[in-house]
Scaffold this motif. Structure first.
Motif, mmCIF file in Angstrom:
data_model
loop_
_atom_site.group_PDB
_atom_site.id
_atom_site.type_symbol
_atom_site.label_atom_id
_atom_site.label_comp_id
_atom_site.label_asym_id
_atom_site.label_seq_id
_atom_site.Cartn_x
_atom_site.Cartn_y
_atom_site.Cartn_z
ATOM 1 N N LYS A 144 40.302 38.116 41.977
ATOM 2 C CA LYS A 144 41.731 38.178 41.667
ATOM 3 C C LYS A 144 42.562 37.543 42.775
ATOM 4 N N GLY A 145 43.470 36.663 42.368
ATOM 5 C CA GLY A 145 44.364 36.018 43.313
ATOM 6 C C GLY A 145 43.747 34.870 44.078
ATOM 7 N N TYR A 176 32.102 29.215 51.445
ATOM 8 C CA TYR A 176 33.421 29.128 52.074
ATOM 9 C C TYR A 176 34.467 30.015 51.388
ATOM 10 N N ALA A 177 34.079 30.696 50.335
ATOM 11 C CA ALA A 177 35.025 31.559 49.613
ATOM 12 C C ALA A 177 35.411 32.764 50.469
ATOM 13 N N ASP A 178 36.658 33.156 50.352
ATOM 14 C CA ASP A 178 37.161 34.320 51.086
ATOM 15 C C ASP A 178 36.985 35.554 50.199
ATOM 16 N N ILE A 179 35.813 36.166 50.260
ATOM 17 C CA ILE A 179 35.538 37.354 49.449
ATOM 18 C C ILE A 179 35.193 38.509 50.379
ATOM 19 N N VAL A 180 35.865 39.633 50.194
ATOM 20 C CA VAL A 180 35.690 40.790 51.076
ATOM 21 C C VAL A 180 35.589 42.064 50.249
ATOM 22 N N ARG A 181 35.109 43.117 50.888
ATOM 23 C CA ARG A 181 35.029 44.431 50.254
ATOM 24 C C ARG A 181 36.417 44.869 49.776
ATOM 25 N N GLY A 182 36.483 45.345 48.543
ATOM 26 C CA GLY A 182 37.752 45.789 47.980
ATOM 27 C C GLY A 182 38.423 44.771 47.088
ATOM 28 N N ASP A 183 37.942 43.519 47.088
ATOM 29 C CA ASP A 183 38.498 42.506 46.191
ATOM 30 C C ASP A 183 38.290 42.924 44.735
ATOM 31 N N PRO A 205 39.122 37.672 27.090
ATOM 32 C CA PRO A 205 40.383 37.078 27.544
ATOM 33 C C PRO A 205 40.404 37.029 29.065
ATOM 34 N N PRO A 206 41.144 36.119 29.656
ATOM 35 C CA PRO A 206 41.245 36.097 31.122
ATOM 36 C C PRO A 206 41.947 37.340 31.634
ATOM 37 N N GLY A 207 41.511 37.815 32.789
ATOM 38 C CA GLY A 207 42.193 38.939 33.414
ATOM 39 C C GLY A 207 41.684 40.310 33.037
ATOM 40 N N VAL A 208 40.602 40.412 32.257
ATOM 41 C CA VAL A 208 40.017 41.720 31.946
ATOM 42 C C VAL A 208 39.326 42.252 33.206
ATOM 43 N N LEU A 209 39.585 43.512 33.528
ATOM 44 C CA LEU A 209 39.063 44.089 34.762
ATOM 45 C C LEU A 209 37.555 44.325 34.683
ATOM 46 N N ILE A 210 36.829 43.833 35.689
ATOM 47 C CA ILE A 210 35.387 44.076 35.803
ATOM 48 C C ILE A 210 35.111 45.168 36.836
ATOM 49 N N GLY A 211 35.674 45.041 38.024
ATOM 50 C CA GLY A 211 35.455 46.059 39.046
ATOM 51 C C GLY A 211 35.931 45.583 40.405
ATOM 52 N N THR A 212 35.476 46.253 41.448
ATOM 53 C CA THR A 212 35.855 45.919 42.822
ATOM 54 C C THR A 212 34.607 45.680 43.676
ATOM 55 N N VAL A 213 34.738 44.771 44.617
ATOM 56 C CA VAL A 213 33.612 44.391 45.482
ATOM 57 C C VAL A 213 33.262 45.541 46.413
ATOM 58 N N LYS A 243 28.077 42.782 45.274
ATOM 59 C CA LYS A 243 27.810 44.004 44.526
ATOM 60 C C LYS A 243 29.156 44.574 44.094
ATOM 61 N N VAL A 244 29.372 44.664 42.798
ATOM 62 C CA VAL A 244 30.680 45.026 42.256
ATOM 63 C C VAL A 244 30.606 46.386 41.575
ATOM 64 N N ARG A 245 31.452 47.299 42.020
ATOM 65 C CA ARG A 245 31.516 48.618 41.375
ATOM 66 C C ARG A 245 32.230 48.475 40.035
ATOM 67 N N LEU A 246 31.533 48.804 38.968
ATOM 68 C CA LEU A 246 32.063 48.630 37.618
ATOM 69 C C LEU A 246 33.257 49.546 37.374
ATOM 70 N N ALA A 247 34.336 48.987 36.834
ATOM 71 C CA ALA A 247 35.557 49.757 36.601
ATOM 72 C C ALA A 247 35.475 50.600 35.332
#
Length: 274
Positions: free
Chosen positions: A175-176, A201-208, A219-227, A241-245
């Protein structure tokens, strides 16, 4: 006759006790106005609690019916929103406007069977071909969290491939940020999915937050979870590893989402990637 006498002999003591209790209560209730008031208050308290209990049961079923109605209204509002998007022309600069987003339609459905303990889990819903459900339609929760997509339909029911299925695949986006990857389930925990193929080189961190992106189903923007955590693979890609929402063990009402242009898109992509 002997049986009747024997039966009366067995029950006459408790019957006599009940009759005596009734007479005693009647005498007590008739003795003074104070005792009448006390008994009336006590009986009202008991009956009031009983009626309140019945009222709560009635409210529960009424709220369930009302909730179904609200979900139908929400699906209708989503359909109206998608129609409005399609009416907005491309912008004057020639860039991609709302019209390029495609059109999605929504209908409500209820889960009638759902597995979560297998390697290949499926979901059965109470809508089928007669209701307009087709293969490859997406399933999302009413608050737009990922669930799965339809694999097969009968006249009145449909089977969907759950996100908790090792053969499930969809695109995911941070997201973002303009970084995309592939989302799948590794068959281990029902609480986590994996986002792979994220550039080093992607800026991916815990909580994304991870949302759907570049998906043929959702559809675009459907929530999957948080890193939850990230790992750099030998191929120099991040794997998250993504915590499923979505609470996959507590599915009830869902939206079935139809991407109107999916057949055209899939035919085109088959020619490109085969």
């Amino acid at each position: 006759m002997n049986r009747l006498i024997g039966f009366i002999g067995k029950i006459y003591v408790p019957v006599l006790f009940i009759v005596m209790e009734i007479l005693a209560l009647n005498y007590y209730a008739s003795s003074t106005s104070y005792t009448k008031a006390k008994l009336l208050t006590a009986s009202n308290h008991v009956m009031g609690g009983f009626h309140r209990y019945l009222s709560e049961i009635g409210d529960y079923f009424y709220l369930r019916s009302e909730n179904d109605m609200l979900l139908e209204q929400l699906a209708s509002m989503n359909n109206e929103l998608e129609s409005l998007k399609m009416m907005i022309p491309q912008d004057s600069t020639g860039g991609f406007g709302m019209q390029e987003m495609g059109e999605y339609t929504y209908m409500t459905a209820s889960v009638i069977n759902n597995s979560v303990t297998r390697q290949e889990n499926f979901i059965v819903i109470d809508k089928g071909a007669r209701d307009g459900v087709r293969v490859n339609m997406a399933l999302v929760t009413p608050d737009k969290r990922i669930v799965g997509y339809v694999e097969d339909c009968s006249e009145n029911f449909s089977v969907a491939k759950s996100v908790l299925n090792t053969k499930f695949r969809t695109g995911g986006q941070i997201k973002g940020k303009d970084y995309f990857g592939s989302v799948f389930w590794n068959g281990v925990s029902p609480d986590f999915v994996t986002l792979s193929e994220i550039p080093r080189y992607a800026d991916i961190v815990r909580g994304d937050t991870i949302l759907t992106g570049y998906s043929s189903f959702f559809p675009p923007g459907v929530l999957i979870g948080t890193v939850e955590e990230t790992t750099l693979t030998q191929a120099n890609y991040y794997e998250a590893k993504v915590r499923l929402a979505t609470p996959m063990t507590r599915l009830g009402k869902l939206f079935v989402v139809n991407y109107v242009d999916i057949q055209e898109r899939m035919l085109l992509e088959e020619g490109l990637f085969d």
